[in-house]
Design an enzyme around this catalytic site. Structure first.
Site, short mmCIF file in Angstrom:
data_model
loop_
_atom_site.label_atom_id
_atom_site.label_comp_id
_atom_site.label_asym_id
_atom_site.label_seq_id
_atom_site.Cartn_x
_atom_site.Cartn_y
_atom_site.Cartn_z
N GLY A 49 123.02 85.47 -3.14
CA GLY A 49 123.90 84.94 -2.11
C GLY A 49 123.11 84.03 -1.19
O GLY A 49 122.57 83.04 -1.63
N ARG A 50 123.02 84.41 0.09
CA ARG A 50 122.37 83.57 1.11
C ARG A 50 123.08 82.22 1.21
O ARG A 50 122.43 81.16 1.13
CB ARG A 50 120.88 83.33 0.81
N HIS A 51 124.39 82.27 1.32
CA HIS A 51 125.16 81.05 1.52
C HIS A 51 126.53 81.41 2.09
O HIS A 51 126.91 82.59 2.12
CB HIS A 51 125.32 80.27 0.20
N ALA A 52 127.25 80.39 2.52
CA ALA A 52 128.66 80.53 2.90
C ALA A 52 129.43 79.46 2.14
O ALA A 52 128.83 78.55 1.55
CB ALA A 52 128.84 80.36 4.41
N HIS A 98 126.89 85.33 3.29
CA HIS A 98 126.83 86.64 2.63
C HIS A 98 125.60 86.76 1.74
O HIS A 98 125.13 85.78 1.15
CB HIS A 98 128.11 86.94 1.84
#
Ligand code: T46
Length: 134
Positions: A49-52, A98
Site C-alpha cells: 500500500g502506502r498510497h491513496a 492505506h
C-alpha cells in the site's frame, strides 16, 4: 469526505457445512464493481500500500489469513482494521492513505470501482498530506 469503515458480510451456513459470504454491488457494496484483483504469498515482513487514490473506491477482504489495514484521512484521523475473518471487509474511500500488513497465509481480494489507472494513485506521502480535509 467518505470515511473508511468495516463491512461485516453475512455468514451463510453453519460450522458443520461451512459458509458463504456475498458481496452485492449497490447492496452491501456501495459502488458498482468494475474490477476484482487479489494478492497472496505476501511475506509477513512486508508492508504494502502506502498510497491513496483520487477517485477509486475499494473494499478489501481477507478471504484467508489475516490482514491489518491502517488508514489515514487528510484530516489526520488514523484507524486500524484487523481483517481476521473472511466475513470482514474494509471500505477504502478516495483520499484514504492505506497500508496493509499480512499474515504469511493471507489471501486478499479487492473489489474496486474502476479499472487500473496509475494516474489515480497518490504515492507521495507529502503530496497526500498537502490535501485539505473537506
Ligand atoms: C490498493 C491496494 C489495496 C496492475 O497492473 N493492475 C492492477 O489492477 C493492480 C491492482 C496492480 N497492478 C500493478 C501495478 C504495480 O506494478 O501491480 C503492481 C503492484 O501494485 P501496487 O504496488 O500498487 O500494489 P499494492 O499491494 O501496494 O496496492 C494494491 C493496489 O494497487 C492499490 O490500488 O489500493 O492494493
Amino acid at each position: 469526505m467518505k470515511q473508511p469503515h468495516l463491512i461485516t458480510f453475512d455468514e451463510i451456513g453453519a460450522r458443520d457445512i461451512g459458509y458463504i459470504s456475498v458481496a452485492d454491488a449497490m447492496k452491501n457494496i456501495s459502488f458498482k464493481i468494475e474490477r476484482v484483483y487479489w494478492a497472496y504469498y505476501t511475506p509477513d515482513s512486508i508492508v504494502r500500500g502506502r498510497h491513496a487514490h483520487r477517485n477509486l473506491e475499494q473494499v478489501l477482504i481477507a478471504v484467508g489469513g489475516r490482514i491489518l489495514v491502517t488508514t489515514e484521512m487528510p484530516d489526520g484521523k488514523i484507524e486500524m482494521f484487523n481483517l481476521d475473518r473472511p466475513s470482514k471487509g474494509v471500505y477504502l474511500p478516495p483520499y484514504c492513505w492505506h497500508t496493509m500488513q499480512y499474515s504469511h497465509d493471507a489471501a486478499q481480494v479487492v473489489l474496486a470501482s474502476a479499472e487500473y489507472n496509475e494516474a489515480d494513485y497518490i504515492r507521495d506521502y507529502q503530496e497526500f498530506k498537502s490535501i485539505k480535509a473537506q
